[in-house]
Enzyme design. Sequence first.
Site, PDB file in Angstrom:
ATOM      1  N   ALA A  82       0.866  -1.178   0.000  1.00  0.00           N
ATOM      2  CA  ALA A  82       0.000   0.000   0.000  1.00  0.00           C
ATOM      3  C   ALA A  82       0.902   1.228   0.000  1.00  0.00           C
ATOM      4  O   ALA A  82       2.054   1.164   0.442  1.00  0.00           O
ATOM      5  CB  ALA A  82      -0.891  -0.024   1.230  1.00  0.00           C
ATOM      6  N   GLY A 138       0.596  -4.928   0.938  1.00  0.00           N
ATOM      7  CA  GLY A 138      -0.580  -4.966   0.067  1.00  0.00           C
ATOM      8  C   GLY A 138      -0.300  -5.635  -1.275  1.00  0.00           C
ATOM      9  O   GLY A 138      -1.219  -6.176  -1.903  1.00  0.00           O
ATOM     10  N   GLU A 164      -0.733  -9.169  -0.587  1.00  0.00           N
ATOM     11  CA  GLU A 164      -2.167  -9.385  -0.327  1.00  0.00           C
ATOM     12  C   GLU A 164      -2.972  -9.364  -1.624  1.00  0.00           C
ATOM     13  O   GLU A 164      -3.885 -10.161  -1.814  1.00  0.00           O
ATOM     14  CB  GLU A 164      -2.662  -8.312   0.644  1.00  0.00           C
ATOM     15  CG  GLU A 164      -2.003  -8.478   2.013  1.00  0.00           C
ATOM     16  CD  GLU A 164      -2.297  -7.322   2.949  1.00  0.00           C
ATOM     17  OE1 GLU A 164      -1.744  -6.223   2.724  1.00  0.00           O
ATOM     18  OE2 GLU A 164      -3.086  -7.505   3.884  1.00  0.00           O
ATOM     19  N   GLU A 205       4.447  -5.134   7.256  1.00  0.00           N
ATOM     20  CA  GLU A 205       3.711  -4.034   7.906  1.00  0.00           C
ATOM     21  C   GLU A 205       4.166  -3.784   9.337  1.00  0.00           C
ATOM     22  O   GLU A 205       4.154  -2.658   9.820  1.00  0.00           O
ATOM     23  CB  GLU A 205       2.196  -4.331   7.899  1.00  0.00           C
ATOM     24  CG  GLU A 205       1.532  -4.206   6.542  1.00  0.00           C
ATOM     25  CD  GLU A 205       1.533  -5.498   5.731  1.00  0.00           C
ATOM     26  OE1 GLU A 205       2.339  -6.412   6.026  1.00  0.00           O
ATOM     27  OE2 GLU A 205       0.726  -5.587   4.787  1.00  0.00           O
TER      28      GLU A 205
HETATM   29  N1  CAA Z   1       4.639   3.116  -0.745  1.00  0.00           N
HETATM   30  C1  CAA Z   1       5.085   4.260  -1.290  1.00  0.00           C
HETATM   31  N2  CAA Z   1       6.251   4.370  -1.944  1.00  0.00           N
HETATM   32  C2  CAA Z   1       7.016   3.263  -2.041  1.00  0.00           C
HETATM   33  C3  CAA Z   1       6.620   2.033  -1.490  1.00  0.00           C
HETATM   34  C4  CAA Z   1       5.376   1.974  -0.822  1.00  0.00           C
HETATM   35  N3  CAA Z   1       4.884   0.842  -0.305  1.00  0.00           N
HETATM   36  N4  CAA Z   1       7.599   1.129  -1.748  1.00  0.00           N
HETATM   37  C5  CAA Z   1       8.552   1.755  -2.441  1.00  0.00           C
HETATM   38  N5  CAA Z   1       8.221   3.059  -2.617  1.00  0.00           N
HETATM   39  C6  CAA Z   1       8.972   4.093  -3.309  1.00  0.00           C
HETATM   40  C7  CAA Z   1      10.184   4.531  -2.498  1.00  0.00           C
HETATM   41  O1  CAA Z   1       9.802   5.487  -1.523  1.00  0.00           O
HETATM   42  C8  CAA Z   1      11.060   5.096  -3.579  1.00  0.00           C
HETATM   43  O2  CAA Z   1      10.580   6.392  -3.901  1.00  0.00           O
HETATM   44  P1  CAA Z   1      11.650   7.625  -4.041  1.00  0.00           P
HETATM   45  O3  CAA Z   1      12.480   7.255  -5.235  1.00  0.00           O
HETATM   46  O4  CAA Z   1      10.769   8.804  -4.262  1.00  0.00           O
HETATM   47  O5  CAA Z   1      12.428   7.629  -2.782  1.00  0.00           O
HETATM   48  C9  CAA Z   1      10.779   4.190  -4.767  1.00  0.00           C
HETATM   49  O6  CAA Z   1       9.546   3.549  -4.483  1.00  0.00           O
HETATM   50  C10 CAA Z   1      11.832   3.117  -4.952  1.00  0.00           C
HETATM   51  O7  CAA Z   1      11.966   2.418  -3.741  1.00  0.00           O
HETATM   52  P2  CAA Z   1      13.369   2.197  -2.991  1.00  0.00           P
HETATM   53  O8  CAA Z   1      14.328   3.282  -3.338  1.00  0.00           O
HETATM   54  O9  CAA Z   1      13.084   1.944  -1.547  1.00  0.00           O
HETATM   55  O10 CAA Z   1      13.841   0.844  -3.729  1.00  0.00           O
HETATM   56  P3  CAA Z   1      14.810  -0.282  -3.134  1.00  0.00           P
HETATM   57  O11 CAA Z   1      15.095  -1.205  -4.270  1.00  0.00           O
HETATM   58  O12 CAA Z   1      15.936   0.313  -2.397  1.00  0.00           O
HETATM   59  O13 CAA Z   1      13.915  -1.079  -2.049  1.00  0.00           O
HETATM   60  C11 CAA Z   1      11.915  -2.147  -1.237  1.00  0.00           C
HETATM   61  C12 CAA Z   1      12.792  -1.796  -2.451  1.00  0.00           C
HETATM   62  C13 CAA Z   1      12.664  -3.146  -0.320  1.00  0.00           C
HETATM   63  C14 CAA Z   1      10.659  -2.828  -1.765  1.00  0.00           C
HETATM   64  C15 CAA Z   1      11.571  -0.869  -0.454  1.00  0.00           C
HETATM   65  O14 CAA Z   1      11.084   0.110  -1.346  1.00  0.00           O
HETATM   66  C16 CAA Z   1      10.543  -1.068   0.640  1.00  0.00           C
HETATM   67  O15 CAA Z   1      10.841  -1.600   1.696  1.00  0.00           O
HETATM   68  N6  CAA Z   1       9.275  -0.612   0.362  1.00  0.00           N
HETATM   69  C17 CAA Z   1       8.210  -0.656   1.329  1.00  0.00           C
HETATM   70  C18 CAA Z   1       7.699  -2.061   1.519  1.00  0.00           C
HETATM   71  C19 CAA Z   1       6.605  -2.087   2.572  1.00  0.00           C
HETATM   72  O16 CAA Z   1       6.802  -1.779   3.735  1.00  0.00           O
HETATM   73  N7  CAA Z   1       5.373  -2.469   2.157  1.00  0.00           N
HETATM   74  C20 CAA Z   1       4.238  -2.535   3.042  1.00  0.00           C
HETATM   75  C21 CAA Z   1       3.435  -1.261   2.950  1.00  0.00           C
HETATM   76  S1  CAA Z   1       2.147  -1.169   4.167  1.00  0.00           S
HETATM   77  C22 CAA Z   1       0.902  -2.081   3.527  1.00  0.00           C
HETATM   78  O17 CAA Z   1       0.982  -2.606   2.442  1.00  0.00           O
HETATM   79  C23 CAA Z   1      -0.329  -2.160   4.419  1.00  0.00           C
HETATM   80  C24 CAA Z   1      -1.312  -3.196   4.049  1.00  0.00           C
HETATM   81  O18 CAA Z   1      -1.584  -4.128   4.749  1.00  0.00           O
HETATM   82  C25 CAA Z   1      -2.065  -3.129   2.842  1.00  0.00           C
END
Ligand code: CAA
Length: 258
Positions: A65, A109, A112, A132
């Site tokens: 998400a 998400g 999911e 999460e």
């Molecule tokens: N939401 C918003 N933006 C996101 C995102 C997310 N879930 N995941 C990645 N991005 C964005 C980053 O902020 C980044 O943007 P900027 O270039 O503007 O900084 C861009 O995507 C590229 O990401 P990274 O630079 O972080 O890429 P990476 O290769 O270094 O890492 C990753 C990849 C490990 C997937 C890392 O991006 C990450 O950990 N993302 C978040 C994963 C996460 O926590 N997901 C759960 C979200 S909560 C949820 O989903 C609730 C639910 O139950 C539905």
Amino acid sequence: MVYDTIIVEQRDAVTLITLNRPQVLNALNTLVLEELSDAFAKFDGNPSQRCAVLTGSEKAFAAGADIKQMSEKAAADFFLEDFFSGWQSKVAATRKPWIAAVAGFALGGGCELAMIADFIIAADTAKFGQPEIKLGVAPGMGGSQRLTRAIGKAKAMDMCLTGRMMDAAEAERASLVSRVVPAADLLEEALKTAAQIAAMPPMAAMVNKEAVNLAFETNLSQSILIERRLFQILTATEDKKEGMAAFVEKRQGVWKGR
Ligand code: CAA
């Protein structure tokens, strides 16, 4: 509806939907939900379309998400909007079969959403996770429930409590995905499988989906009774008559979809 966050194409009887927010690894915001809901409703309502494939990019199916969108909201907003409810009431309500073709990250998400699909075909690059907990929250789009039903309590607890990622090989061993293919073959394999499903009698495909999903909804004796009734309903279709006649006559069936 013109889409900003997804691309929808029709390949014969297969609808291919591609998540298209590469700058944020296909993070799922409310616009993605609205557009996917619309695309799946159109797919369901179009008799020429019989199976769908949902995919992302090489790097990410979806990284969860949209954290930036969620970081700006108060608890009351989430509650009053019934945030995430459309994933269940709209996307999961799709009646025709669809496959998630997952390469790269399927986190939060994203994992999911893949689990809402009828099954997942994974590239060998796929990585699944429910991270999460690291954000101070928990899955909110069905992940704690679907993951536990798919892979069992021990592994689901491990995934949700540590927030670690599971690679494609582990996901296949754990029955989270139905098969793993080399990344370069992912889309072809998913489209080929979807075409195979699309060639089946369409009502039978919908009923098979409904019948398997019953296993997650109700107890065994009730679901076996409903399964039997679904089977009996299908015997009234022209496609049942044709399918059985085609077998006896040693030829391919020609489906009417009713
Ligand atoms: N939401 C918003 N933006 C996101 C995102 C997310 N879930 N995941 C990645 N991005 C964005 C980053 O902020 C980044 O943007 P900027 O270039 O503007 O900084 C861009 O995507 C590229 O990401 P990274 O630079 O972080 O890429 P990476 O290769 O270094 O890492 C990753 C990849 C490990 C997937 C890392 O991006 C990450 O950990 N993302 C978040 C994963 C996460 O926590 N997901 C759960 C979200 S909560 C949820 O989903 C609730 C639910 O139950 C539905």
